[in-house]
Structure formats: structure tokens, C-alpha cells
Design a protein around this motif. Sequence first.
Motif, PDB file in Angstrom:
ATOM      1  N   PHE A   1       0.813  -1.203   0.000  1.00  0.00           N
ATOM      2  CA  PHE A   1       0.000   0.000   0.000  1.00  0.00           C
ATOM      3  C   PHE A   1       0.851   1.260   0.000  1.00  0.00           C
ATOM      4  N   HIS A   2       2.113   1.136   0.420  1.00  0.00           N
ATOM      5  CA  HIS A   2       3.003   2.295   0.553  1.00  0.00           C
ATOM      6  C   HIS A   2       4.400   1.875   0.111  1.00  0.00           C
TER       7      HIS A   2
ATOM      8  N   TYR B   1      -2.973   8.108   1.363  1.00  0.00           N
ATOM      9  CA  TYR B   1      -2.477   7.169   2.363  1.00  0.00           C
ATOM     10  C   TYR B   1      -3.338   7.204   3.620  1.00  0.00           C
TER      11      TYR B   1
ATOM     12  N   SER C   1       0.487   4.147   5.434  1.00  0.00           N
ATOM     13  CA  SER C   1      -0.704   3.336   5.176  1.00  0.00           C
ATOM     14  C   SER C   1      -1.245   2.667   6.426  1.00  0.00           C
TER      15      SER C   1
ATOM     16  N   ILE D   1      -6.280   5.007   2.954  1.00  0.00           N
ATOM     17  CA  ILE D   1      -5.859   3.605   2.989  1.00  0.00           C
ATOM     18  C   ILE D   1      -5.687   3.143   4.426  1.00  0.00           C
TER      19      ILE D   1
END
Length: 225
Positions: free
Chosen positions: A141-142, A194, A171, A197
Amino acid sequence: MIRREAIIGDCRLILGDCREVLPALGTVDAVVTDPPYGISAGTGIGKVTKEGSDFRSRDQWDRAPPSKSMFDALLTMSRHQIIWGGNYFDLPPTKCFLVWDKVQPQSFSLAMAEMAWTNVDSPAKIFRWKSMSINGGAAKFHPTQKPHHLMGWCLGFLPNARTILDPFMGSGTTGVACVKLGRKFIGIEIDQDYFEIACERIQHAYAQPDMFVDRPPNPKQESLF
């Protein structure tokens, strides 16, 4: 300035610049965080959104590390600190570095390990976890996402710390680890993608509770702004 705030269970998530938000928070038990190292990691990876990696745009968040005044503030407002990338920063001497061994071959071109500065009263310790297994083999995700197992391991060194602050939330991995261990969490993130998320991941962590941790069932996200 707080641009948005969400309460999910025992987690308080704040969208904003931590330099502006921190003075209003008061003290916490511990800071567990992974700040920008200042090595331009984002410019070589691209921005990660809920829709996936966007290699057309390049994040600039890793152009420089946080200032010394930022670290001074974190050390002042908390009793315990675990700060990843601590070997890059101007921090006091410590006897306990925590090391993430990424279990990579000698030919691996990127960093084979990362180090966290701590004020923990312990000898140095090593956690071995393959970097390719961060998100169960799925896309991260990051760009610099840590495994939640790693962050949970970090929290094990702080058994009496009930409220954990991550001023560079990304995230939300530290928050996920806090949920799984029944800790309270405060996370600050400057990037809206972010932040969203992180909200989703922490909500999902509450939806899959650990039967050995006492917490409110399936809390709803409350937006305060």
C-alpha cells in the motif's frame, strides 16, 4: 492544522502535517514510527493509491529527513520511542537498535536490513522476515511499508505502553499492529490517499479480531470533520 479526523475503535487517525498537529496532542506512552529517511525513496517508486501504483507521478515526501526539532519534540512528549531509520538521524546514543533482516540474497541491490533507534533498555535485537512477504505477497500500500508482524514485534518491547503515536502513519501499519494487540493508537498522515488507505486497513483489522484480545466488536468509523 487538522484537515480531517477519524475515530475507529481505539484508533484516532488525523489527516494533517504532524509539525502542526503534535503541539496539540499532549503526551503519549510511546512513539513507534517510520519517518522519511531523506534518501528519495518515493522518487524511484511512484505514488501508491487505492487503485495501485502510479508510476507517472513521483512522491517527494522522502526528499529530506525530519528536522532535529521534530525528533526533540517526539522524545519530549513520550516515555518510549522506536524510530525506524534511526541510523540516518541525529539521535542520542543507544544500546538497543532493533534490526529488520529482510532475508535477501547477497546479490540483493537494495538495503538488506533496516535499523530502528530506541530508548529501550535491552541489547540489540534482530527480526527476520522476508521483505517480499510484507502484505501476504500482494501489492504494498506504501512504497516503504513495513510488515505489521514487524511493528507488532516492536510493540512487544513496550508492554506497558497503552497509547502509541505514529506521526508518519503512511498506510497505517503501526495502527494495524496496535489493533491486533489491543493498544490505543494515534496516527498522523499528511497525504490524503495514504490516510484513506490507513482508515480502511485499520477498519479491516477490527473486522478480523484476535480472540485473545479484549476490544469493542466491529467499531464504526466516525469522521469528525
